[in-house]
Write a protein that holds these residues in place. Structure first.
Motif, PDB file in Angstrom:
ATOM      1  N   ALA A   1       3.602   2.242  -1.817  1.00 31.12           N
ATOM      2  CA  ALA A   1       3.640   3.282  -2.851  1.00 31.12           C
ATOM      3  C   ALA A   1       3.991   2.682  -4.205  1.00 31.12           C
ATOM      4  O   ALA A   1       3.370   3.014  -5.226  1.00 31.12           O
ATOM      5  CB  ALA A   1       4.643   4.362  -2.466  1.00 31.12           C
ATOM      6  N   ARG A   2       4.981   1.783  -4.232  1.00 30.57           N
ATOM      7  CA  ARG A   2       5.384   1.172  -5.504  1.00 30.57           C
ATOM      8  C   ARG A   2       4.265   0.287  -6.064  1.00 30.57           C
ATOM      9  O   ARG A   2       4.052   0.236  -7.282  1.00 30.57           O
ATOM     10  CB  ARG A   2       6.660   0.365  -5.321  1.00 30.57           C
ATOM     11  N   ALA A   3       3.563  -0.409  -5.182  1.00 26.67           N
ATOM     12  CA  ALA A   3       2.452  -1.245  -5.633  1.00 26.67           C
ATOM     13  C   ALA A   3       1.351  -0.390  -6.260  1.00 26.67           C
ATOM     14  O   ALA A   3       0.769  -0.753  -7.294  1.00 26.67           O
ATOM     15  CB  ALA A   3       1.895  -2.054  -4.463  1.00 26.67           C
ATOM     16  N   LEU A   4       1.069   0.749  -5.652  1.00 31.98           N
ATOM     17  CA  LEU A   4       0.050   1.648  -6.195  1.00 31.98           C
ATOM     18  C   LEU A   4       0.470   2.184  -7.558  1.00 31.98           C
ATOM     19  O   LEU A   4      -0.341   2.256  -8.489  1.00 31.98           O
ATOM     20  CB  LEU A   4      -0.191   2.804  -5.224  1.00 31.98           C
ATOM     21  N   LEU A   5       1.729   2.572  -7.688  1.00 35.26           N
ATOM     22  CA  LEU A   5       2.205   3.078  -8.969  1.00 35.26           C
ATOM     23  C   LEU A   5       2.147   1.993 -10.040  1.00 35.26           C
ATOM     24  O   LEU A   5       1.756   2.245 -11.184  1.00 35.26           O
ATOM     25  CB  LEU A   5       3.631   3.609  -8.827  1.00 35.26           C
ATOM     26  N   GLY A   6       2.532   0.782  -9.672  1.00 35.67           N
ATOM     27  CA  GLY A   6       2.461  -0.318 -10.626  1.00 35.67           C
ATOM     28  C   GLY A   6       1.037  -0.577 -11.072  1.00 35.67           C
ATOM     29  O   GLY A   6       0.775  -0.840 -12.249  1.00 35.67           O
ATOM     30  N   MET A   7       0.106  -0.490 -10.131  1.00 36.12           N
ATOM     31  CA  MET A   7      -1.315  -0.675 -10.451  1.00 36.12           C
ATOM     32  C   MET A   7      -1.772   0.382 -11.458  1.00 36.12           C
ATOM     33  O   MET A   7      -2.437   0.058 -12.448  1.00 36.12           O
ATOM     34  CB  MET A   7      -2.133  -0.579  -9.163  1.00 36.12           C
ATOM     35  N   CYS A   8      -1.414   1.627 -11.215  1.00 37.88           N
ATOM     36  CA  CYS A   8      -1.831   2.713 -12.103  1.00 37.88           C
ATOM     37  C   CYS A   8      -1.159   2.609 -13.469  1.00 37.88           C
ATOM     38  O   CYS A   8      -1.799   2.824 -14.515  1.00 37.88           O
ATOM     39  CB  CYS A   8      -1.510   4.060 -11.468  1.00 37.88           C
ATOM     40  N   GLN A   9       0.125   2.258 -13.471  1.00 34.79           N
ATOM     41  CA  GLN A   9       0.871   2.225 -14.723  1.00 34.79           C
ATOM     42  C   GLN A   9       0.474   1.048 -15.611  1.00 34.79           C
ATOM     43  O   GLN A   9       0.847   1.015 -16.789  1.00 34.79           O
ATOM     44  CB  GLN A   9       2.368   2.212 -14.421  1.00 34.79           C
TER      45      GLN A   9
END
Length: 223
Positions: free
Chosen positions: A171-179
């Motif tokens: 989940a954190r990796a996905l958020l980092g990708m989006c951000q």
């Protein structure tokens, strides 16, 4: 110019149509500060410059915001409130029983925000300049979005739709990708916000191991 700062710092929007982005009704101080912070950076902007842009005296500006940091913090709070509210509206729009659609909608909402509100999101680089207390409050609002994505991935794994091994880290990796999108995205460039969102939803579904889920959505998305 008449300064009107007595009401909310932004008109409270409705996100029934969470894919639609209209200009935010920021107060004059926040609107001009946002422009100056983007133009000159936080340290390169003075309270006097903001007051001059708004057309008021420095004491008049301090009547509404006690410091330059308070202005930046107000912009941070507006940013995360809108992002969180849009993500929650997107999840609700998918219905209560379809975790794949909820997850996909939330990722789409995040990406659309990152592409439509680039000026706001780029302020994140200035977070290091605010007090530890302000950073903690901002981190708490960001945690709300992180927990939302973690909960969706957890539910998807539990139902067999997703196959992520490390849920929280995924989940954190996905958020980092989006951000990270505002670092490269340019309005009017090769990809529209909708196209970027479609591609990132596809990437996100691959990341959570949702091959069957992705196949189920191929008729909806065109990456």
């Amino acid at each position: 110019m008449t300064l009107r700062e007595d009401g909310p710092t932004v008109t409270e929007p409705e996100y029934a149509d969470w894919r639609t982005f209209e200009a935010l009704s920021l107060t004059p101080i926040l609107e001009q500060a946002l422009d100056l912070f983007n133009e000159n950076g936080y340290h390169g902007t003075t309270v006097r410059q903001i007051a001059r842009r708004v057309g008021v005296t420095v004491p008049a500006l301090y009547y509404h915001h006690e410091s330059k940091e308070a202005i930046l913090v107000a912009l941070f709070e507006l940013q995360m409130r809108e992002l969180n509210d849009r993500a929650e509206a997107a999840a609700c729009d998918a219905g209560a029983d379809d975790v794949v659609a909820q997850f996909s909608n939330v990722v789409e909402a995040i990406v659309l925000y990152m592409t439509h509100r680039v000026r706001h999101v780029c302020l994140d680089t200035e977070l290091r300049h605010v007090s530890a207390d302000s950073r903690s409050r901002y981190a708490a609002t960001r945690k709300r979005l992180e927990l939302m994505v973690i909960d969706l991935v957890t539910e998807g794994v539990a139902t067999g739709e997703f196959h992520a091994t490390h849920v929280a880290e995924t989940a954190r990796a996905l958020l980092g990708m989006c951000q990270s999108i505002p670092r490269w995205y340019q309005s009017g460039g090769a990809l529209t916000p909708d196209q970027v969102a479609a591609r990132y939803v596809d990437i996100a579904l691959h990341t959570v191991g949702g091959s069957a889920a992705r196949a189920r959505l191929t008729s909806f998305w065109t990456p």
